[in-house]
Design a protein around this motif. Structure first.
Motif, short mmCIF file in Angstrom:
data_model
loop_
_atom_site.label_atom_id
_atom_site.label_comp_id
_atom_site.label_asym_id
_atom_site.label_seq_id
_atom_site.Cartn_x
_atom_site.Cartn_y
_atom_site.Cartn_z
N PRO B 9 0.41 -1.50 0.01
CA PRO B 9 0.17 -0.12 0.09
C PRO B 9 1.44 1.06 -0.04
O PRO B 9 1.82 1.54 0.93
CB PRO B 9 -1.10 -0.29 1.05
N GLY B 10 1.09 1.93 -1.10
CA GLY B 10 1.83 3.12 -1.69
C GLY B 10 2.81 3.57 -1.66
O GLY B 10 3.02 4.59 -2.09
N GLY B 49 8.06 4.56 -4.17
CA GLY B 49 6.78 4.73 -3.74
C GLY B 49 7.20 5.72 -2.16
O GLY B 49 7.91 5.81 -1.34
N PHE B 50 5.77 4.97 -1.25
CA PHE B 50 5.73 5.07 -0.01
C PHE B 50 4.59 3.93 1.14
O PHE B 50 3.40 4.40 0.60
CB PHE B 50 4.68 6.47 -0.03
N SER B 51 5.36 3.15 0.69
CA SER B 51 5.03 2.55 0.90
C SER B 51 4.29 3.19 2.19
O SER B 51 5.49 3.41 3.17
CB SER B 51 5.36 1.35 1.42
N TYR B 55 6.09 5.41 7.35
CA TYR B 55 4.87 6.46 8.74
C TYR B 55 6.03 5.63 9.54
O TYR B 55 6.61 4.63 8.98
CB TYR B 55 3.83 5.53 9.10
N LEU B 56 6.54 6.07 10.66
CA LEU B 56 7.46 5.93 11.31
C LEU B 56 9.08 5.86 11.32
O LEU B 56 9.52 7.40 11.00
CB LEU B 56 7.41 4.33 11.54
N ARG B 57 9.17 5.68 10.21
CA ARG B 57 10.65 5.72 9.38
C ARG B 57 10.04 4.69 7.57
O ARG B 57 9.91 3.67 7.90
CB ARG B 57 11.83 4.99 9.57
N CYS B 85 14.88 2.10 -4.61
CA CYS B 85 14.30 4.03 -3.40
C CYS B 85 13.77 3.08 -2.74
O CYS B 85 14.64 3.02 -1.77
CB CYS B 85 13.05 4.57 -4.37
N ASN B 86 11.98 3.04 -2.55
CA ASN B 86 11.38 3.20 -1.25
C ASN B 86 11.95 1.61 -0.76
O ASN B 86 12.31 0.95 0.24
CB ASN B 86 9.84 2.98 -1.00
#
Lengths: 80, 222
Positions: B9-10, B49-51, B55-57, B85-86
């Motif tokens: 997700p993200g 992306g932004f899994s 959140y948190l790190r 990346c992510n």
């Protein structure tokens, strides 16, 4: 029992956020501020009345997830 | 070659990554993060992306997705894993690669083409390059400031695990984010798990700025 986990970047690790806040404080006229470190506080409500158990659990949580030992240190604080 | 592209997700580079591997002739499909098993893949990719909303790190929560257990097993058996990346951040948080990411030194999200120097080519990923080659690949991140302790870093150099460094077009070290030794990409000790902050899947079309990504991803075809 409420426990706080306070997390900060380790001493040798550059804290760019802290540096930006330091610059902002200095430019506001707070010249006496020499260093700023930005961290985070995670508040956890643990279902126990045993203080030692709560600390032990919180420590395990911090080691496994809340802090990254490569770059971060943490302290545990019992709130109530 | 069969490539599995993991979607958390993200995640938002999943489609580009699948398309990039299909462009070089691989068969690629998506793997949803809640799956517990991996099919027969030749390569598993954790895209950018932004899994979990970072959140948190960055990458810290994705580490606990069910598929990660299967990926750990797969990597342990020598399966090839690439984190972009992510995806790189997730591999660090999962301890499949050494070190950690912190916020860019200048605090900004940096999104631009950046030159990279090939430091080591004794691995599948960069086997198509010569040491010292300069390539041009987009970066797009806010947390690419790589940190690792000195002892580990030394071991990584000795073992040929430091793969890519940021540089200018002449190959002089140029550090966009504060990363230790300007490191942009690394691999694990067994050289089957790779992580890099730049996006090779975004350098696949001359029309879009460059094709250096093709040569990179093609390393996995051989």
């Amino acid at each position: 029992m409420k426990v706080a986990v306070n997390i900060h970047l380790k001493k040798g690790v550059l804290d760019p956020q802290g540096k930006a806040v330091l610059n902002a404080l200095n430019s506001l006229g707070f010249d006496e501020v020499k260093d700023v470190r930005v961290g985070k506080q995670i508040l956890i409500d643990i279902d126990t009345n045993n203080k030692e158990e709560a600390i032990k659990k919180a420590k395990k949580m911090a080691d496994e997830l809340l802090a990254n030992p490569v770059i971060e240190n943490y302290e545990i604080e019992v709130k109530e | 070659m069969r490539v599995g592209v993991v979607v958390f997700p993200g995640t938002n580079c999943d489609r580009d990554t699948k398309w990039a591997f299909e462009k070089i002739g691989a068969k690629a499909d998506f793997i949803w993060h809640s799956e517990k098993e991996l099919k027969n893949y030749d390569l598993v990719v954790l895209p950018g992306g932004f899994s979990y909303g970072d959140y948190l790190r960055s990458g810290a929560i994705a580490r606990f997705s069910p598929i990660m257990e299967a990926i750990r097993e797969y990597a342990k058996k020598g399966g090839y894993v690439l984190g972009i990346c992510n995806g790189f951040q997730i591999l660090l948080e999962s301890h499949l690669l050494p070190g950690a990411m912190t916020r860019n030194e200048g605090l900004h999200f940096i999104s631009k083409f950046h030159h990279l120097k090939v430091i080591d080519n004794n691995n599948k990923f960069l086997q198509n390059f010569n040491i010292g080659d300069i390539i041009n690949i987009p970066i797009a991140h806010a947390e690419g400031n790589y940190k690792v302790d000195e002892d580990t870093l030394k071991r990584m150099y000795d073992n040929g695990q430091v793969l890519l460094k940021y540089c200018d077009k002449n190959g002089e070290e140029l550090n966009p984010n504060g990363s230790i030794d300007s490191i942009a990409g690394i691999c694990n000790e067994n050289k089957n798990v790779f992580g890099l902050m730049p996006h090779p899947e975004r350098a696949m079309e001359e029309m879009l700025g460059g094709i250096d990504g093709i040569k990179m991803l093609e390393g996995f075809l051989k």
